[in-house]
Design a protein around this motif. Structure first.
Motif: not given
Length: 341
Positions: A118-119, A126-127, A292-296, A300-302
């Motif tokens: 969804e993000a 999505q938090n 790269l996963l942190m950027s995803l 999700i967070e922001l």
């Protein structure tokens, strides 16, 4: 003969949430702390952790297979023990405990990442914001328990980079450091502990200041480390000849990133340095998987927050006036961008 193709990597990645949840549940149950230095049998874990008998031996044996536990013997008399790494990093009795970030992954992020699709389609976080209509930070700062959990999680994920920065960057020509978004003050404490000539200020929002003061007092460094509060988008930064930002820039969109870099430039004297500690992505965007996963995760967070490459941060720093930028590898996926005024 055609090359035999192997789907094992696809299956390992696709089922990766199984292994992740086994570790996260072990941290939530404080299994590694229960084992400590002495270890325990499967029956001991059932009793000590309040597990159902069905959980053993599958649960601890899965941790053995994942390389997260050692086991002496087989069958019901087998004794499970921490590995050197889990004893050091995941036993709460260890001063090097990094489980705080894993606790946050388990309590918050594991379920939010279920909405990654969804993000990706909407570009929206999505938090908690899906339920409250507020961004992550107001909700966090209104709940002291969640705020402290988040602060401790940031310590866990950042400590390796902090230690490496203290050992690698030459602080001998500087006397004062301001850590912007300093949370518990841990980076300031590490720098002051390594470099007795430094005086450090940890700067964050007013709700964080009491947490930082307690941490500083417990470390016995209140004579050289102080906590100050303010809004780094509105208030001038405390005076220093080094400004540090750790896992701060990736929270924001480009316009706000540039505002923070400009604020740092304006706060520094000639010859001062800005140190940005992040999981800086390699310029080819092929190697730093965690970055790269942190950027995803920022998606999700922001929503509009994102991580960046060394070339990106170099370009942005020069746009606000810094003369030179070096990228310094630290620990694991973490690097520091050093911008000189």
């Amino acid at each position: 003969m055609a090359e035999q193709l192997d789907p094992s990597q696809i299956m390992q990645i696709g089922s990766g949430f199984w292994a992740s949840k086994v570790l996260l549940s072990a941290v939530e149950l404080e299994l590694f702390t229960e084992l400590g230095r002495d270890g325990a049998t499967g029956a001991g874990l059932v009793h000590g952790l309040g597990l159902a008998p069905r959980a053993v031996p599958d649960f601890p044996d899965a941790l053995v297979a994942l390389g997260l536990l050692d086991r002496d013997g087989d069958g019901v008399e087998a004794v499970y023990r921490n590995t050197p790494e889990t004893l050091f990093f995941l036993d709460k009795a260890s001063p090097a405990y990094i489980g705080g970030v894993l606790e946050m992954f388990n309590a918050r992020l594991f379920r939010f990442w279920g909405d990654l699709t969804e993000a990706l389609r909407t570009g929206l976080p999505q938090n908690e914001v899906k339920h409250t209509g507020e961004s992550m930070f107001p909700a966090l700062y209104d709940d002291p328990e969640k705020l402290e959990q988040f602060m401790q999680a940031m310590v866990g994920i950042s400590m390796g980079g902090f230690e490496a920065l203290a050992d690698t960057f030459d602080f001998s020509g500087y006397s004062a450091v301001c850590d912007v978004g300093g949370a518990t003050g841990q980076l300031s404490l590490v720098l002051a502990g390594r470099h007795p000539h430094l005086r450090c200020t940890t700067f964050d929002l007013p709700a964080v200041e009491p947490i930082a003061r307690r941490t500083i007092a417990a470390a016995g460094l209140a004579d050289r480390v102080v906590a100050a509060s303010g809004d780094f988008f509105r208030d001038p930064l405390p005076a220093a000849d080094v400004v540090t930002m750790s896992l701060i820039l990736h929270d924001w969109n480009l316009e706000r990133k540039m505002r923070l870099l400009q604020a740092a430039y304006e706060a520094l004297p000639a010859g001062g340095a800005l140190v940005v500690v992040e999981n800086i992505i390699d310029n080819e965007r092929r190697k730093n998987v965690f970055g790269l996963l942190m950027s995803l995760n920022m998606l999700i967070e922001l929503g509009d927050g994102f991580d960046f490459t060394g070339a990106d941060i170099t370009r942005w720093c020069k746009q606000v006036g810094f003369q030179k930028v070096d990228i310094m590898p630290l620990a694991g996926p973490t690097s520091a961008a050093i911008a000189y005024k």
